[in-house]
Design an enzyme around this catalytic site. Sequence first.
Site, PDB file in Angstrom:
ATOM      1  N   TYR A 209       0.836  -1.190   0.000  1.00  0.00           N
ATOM      2  CA  TYR A 209       0.000   0.000   0.000  1.00  0.00           C
ATOM      3  C   TYR A 209       0.880   1.252   0.000  1.00  0.00           C
ATOM      4  O   TYR A 209       1.303   1.745   1.057  1.00  0.00           O
ATOM      5  CB  TYR A 209      -0.939   0.015   1.204  1.00  0.00           C
ATOM      6  CG  TYR A 209      -1.774  -1.234   1.363  1.00  0.00           C
ATOM      7  CD1 TYR A 209      -1.952  -2.121   0.304  1.00  0.00           C
ATOM      8  CD2 TYR A 209      -2.374  -1.534   2.577  1.00  0.00           C
ATOM      9  CE1 TYR A 209      -2.719  -3.270   0.454  1.00  0.00           C
ATOM     10  CE2 TYR A 209      -3.150  -2.673   2.730  1.00  0.00           C
ATOM     11  CZ  TYR A 209      -3.309  -3.545   1.663  1.00  0.00           C
ATOM     12  OH  TYR A 209      -4.062  -4.683   1.825  1.00  0.00           O
TER      13      TYR A 209
ATOM     14  N   PRO B  67     -14.923  -6.888   2.462  1.00  0.00           N
ATOM     15  CA  PRO B  67     -16.023  -7.559   3.169  1.00  0.00           C
ATOM     16  C   PRO B  67     -17.403  -7.009   2.853  1.00  0.00           C
ATOM     17  O   PRO B  67     -18.402  -7.647   3.188  1.00  0.00           O
ATOM     18  CB  PRO B  67     -15.671  -7.324   4.638  1.00  0.00           C
ATOM     19  CG  PRO B  67     -14.953  -6.011   4.622  1.00  0.00           C
ATOM     20  CD  PRO B  67     -14.160  -6.005   3.351  1.00  0.00           C
TER      21      PRO B  67
END
Length: 296
Positions: free
Chosen positions: A56, A203
């Site tokens: 990231y 999710p």
Amino acid sequence: MTSSTFRIGDEIGVRRLGFGAMRLSTGPESARRASVAVARRAVELGVTLIDTAHLYGWGANEELLAEALYPYPDGLLIATKVGVAPPDPPHDAAICGRPDFLRDQVEQGLRRLRVERLELLQLHRVDPAVPLADQLGALRELQVEGKIGHIGLSEVTAAELEEARQIIDVASVQNRYSLLDREHEAVLDACAAAGIAFLPWRPVYPAVSEATAEIAAVAAELGATAAQVSLAWLLDRSPVVLPIPGTGSIGHLEENVAAASLRLSDDQWRRLDRIQPTQRGGAGQDGGDARHMESA
């Protein structure tokens, strides 16, 4: 009632609803300030598990979290991941599980996060070109040296998890999984049987953008959003599930965290569970949701 907490590796107690930091922008300065505010707000709201990775921003995300949160409050776990090499033109970014490479990324993570030990270090991807025993052996050596507390895996099959457990104690698995994306059901079941933390990334997506009539109906019954219903279903799916929804918005962060207090009735959970999931391949944003989708 399902517990709101979980002990990773039987040692690290966290609240089960965590936060994925990938969407926190590290620049320009105004965006960076906003990201710092989101990270701090997550902790204020009681989040005790934050997920990041060397990938990231090639370490920039780890540095941002240190800027926002160091010195870290007691009980906060920042989990990071290693095993992806940055682009080196003309070559693109690539999975790399060479022991020397993994060691170097761990050392960088220690410096960027300003810690002497990474309490949870996950292998971002298994490198098919390097024996798994060599990849995990390197991490185990760092664990013996005291630089890693617990070792986890990411995007593994049930067979790879079983092989890994013959080599190391696996504390966590981070695979893509959601109400409408259950490709890794077998991996979750294996984690549940072994008491291994399962951190579903992405999710919420695709439940937000592709909410079915049943998701919308349950959300209306509870006065909640599709995202909150999806997270509540995950939390009820198994006590080992630790969702890590990610966002760069304080509003969405607060919405996600509030899902931890949402209670589905048995009937509502069964109605959601009967929804036919869609099998989805390909990579995506770890910890992301559809409100801020972008390619990895």
